[in-house]
Scaffold this active site. Sequence first.
Site, PDB file in Angstrom:
ATOM      1  N   CYS A 135       0.833  -1.207   0.000  1.00 18.80           N
ATOM      2  CA  CYS A 135       0.000   0.000   0.000  1.00 18.80           C
ATOM      3  C   CYS A 135       0.871   1.263   0.000  1.00 18.80           C
ATOM      4  CB  CYS A 135      -0.901  -0.036   1.236  1.00 18.80           C
ATOM      5  SG  CYS A 135      -1.791   1.488   1.553  1.00 18.80           S
ATOM      6  N   CYS A 140      -0.006   3.858   2.701  1.00 18.61           N
ATOM      7  CA  CYS A 140       0.428   3.366   4.023  1.00 18.61           C
ATOM      8  C   CYS A 140       1.894   3.710   4.262  1.00 18.61           C
ATOM      9  CB  CYS A 140       0.264   1.849   4.112  1.00 18.61           C
ATOM     10  SG  CYS A 140      -1.433   1.277   3.953  1.00 18.61           S
TER      11      CYS A 140
END
Length: 172
Positions: free
Chosen positions: A95, A98
């Site tokens: 991600c 993230c």
Amino acid sequence: MAHRLLLRRICTVGVKDVRGLSASTTRAASSCFSTAVQSAAPRVSFLSASRTLPRSLPHTSRRQVSFNVQDQEDFTERVINSQLPVLIDFHAQWCGPCQILGPRLEKAIAKQKGRVAMAKVDIDDHTDLAIEYGVSAVPTVIAMRGGDVVDQFVGIKDDDELDSFVSKVIGQ
């Protein structure tokens, strides 16, 4: 180091041209060469096993700002039973947002100087925790105090929003 290189160059030139020079010049060149060898000797002895290198400077102990959750028991012990408020960062290695949010969140928590902790939960490794807390998208940050969820957000936030979120969690 520069002196050694210069001395080596001078000595090398002196030794190469010894054939056509007088005896006094030859002695000067050999003297120069022996001086160069002697000046290099202390440097080599510094690295010998008989000498010890200086120890590194002591550093102050610093509390860990964040930790990775290992399993369900670790989560229960370090998050649910924590005396401090804990921010749980549900993330994934793949991600992109993230990877941007994680360091920003750690920086915001570090500013609080130990008044809040951060648990990092990789949803690929701990799917059961993600399902238990209703994580449907990453990054998701859940704030807990005394085992109860007090606040949360999904997605990426800028530094000011993170600072106010962390301050709000501490102040509750």
